[in-house]
Design a protein around this motif. Structure first.
Motif: not given
Length: 161
Positions: A37-50
């Motif tokens: 599930e963490m892999l999915k969370v990363i995929e969902e959030e990565i565009a906003q992450i600095k």
């Protein structure tokens, strides 16, 4: 928005926090999920992450079991998920750095780190009166500690809290 996505990895479950630098490192999202599930969370959030700090295991000369090596595999998978989807460079944060940055002692335990975060940012709060850390529990404290330590060690000259 400047966000820090920090992870406290495990062999089956991992905790994460997304800290908003502009809000003084306020946790805006967090949780403990199965590693798939963490892999999915990363995929969902990565565009906003600095920034992407992740706790890395370290050897202190003692024997370790299979779970430590399984955790290392997951750390690699999380890093791969980030680097394949963004230009964000993952940064390793070691537990010893968290202890020293937050508690100024290598003898610090999880409870000491939790208390240091509460002392710095504010109370947990209640459902009626949610505080800075309302809803945070267990390994999520460690994920927040990873993000705060990363900030303290790398960004304090760029941002003012």
């Amino acid at each position: 928005m400047d966000l820090i996505f920090s992870i406290d990895p495990g062999n089956v479950y991992s905790a994460y926090s997304i800290l908003d630098i502009e809000q003084g490192l306020k946790p805006i999202r967090f949780g403990k999920v199965m590693n798939e599930e963490m892999l999915k969370v990363i995929e969902e959030e990565i565009a906003q992450i600095k920034y992407f700090p992740i706790e890395m295991v370290a050897s202190y000369g003692m024997p370790v079991g299979a779970t430590v090596f399984e955790t290392c595999v997951w750390i690699g998978r999380f890093i791969q998920a980030v680097t394949e989807r963004s230009k964000v460079n993952p940064i390793f944060v070691y537990r010893k750095d968290e202890k020293m940055a937050l508690c100024h002692s290598m003898k610090a335990k999880d409870g000491n780190i939790r208390q240091a975060l509460i002392d710095r940012f504010g109370v947990v709060g209640t459902k009626k009166n949610p505080g800075w850390f309302y809803g945070v529990s267990k390994d999520v404290w460690s994920a927040i500690a990873v993000g705060v330590t990363f900030y303290d060690m790398n960004l304090t000259t760029r941002y003012l809290l």
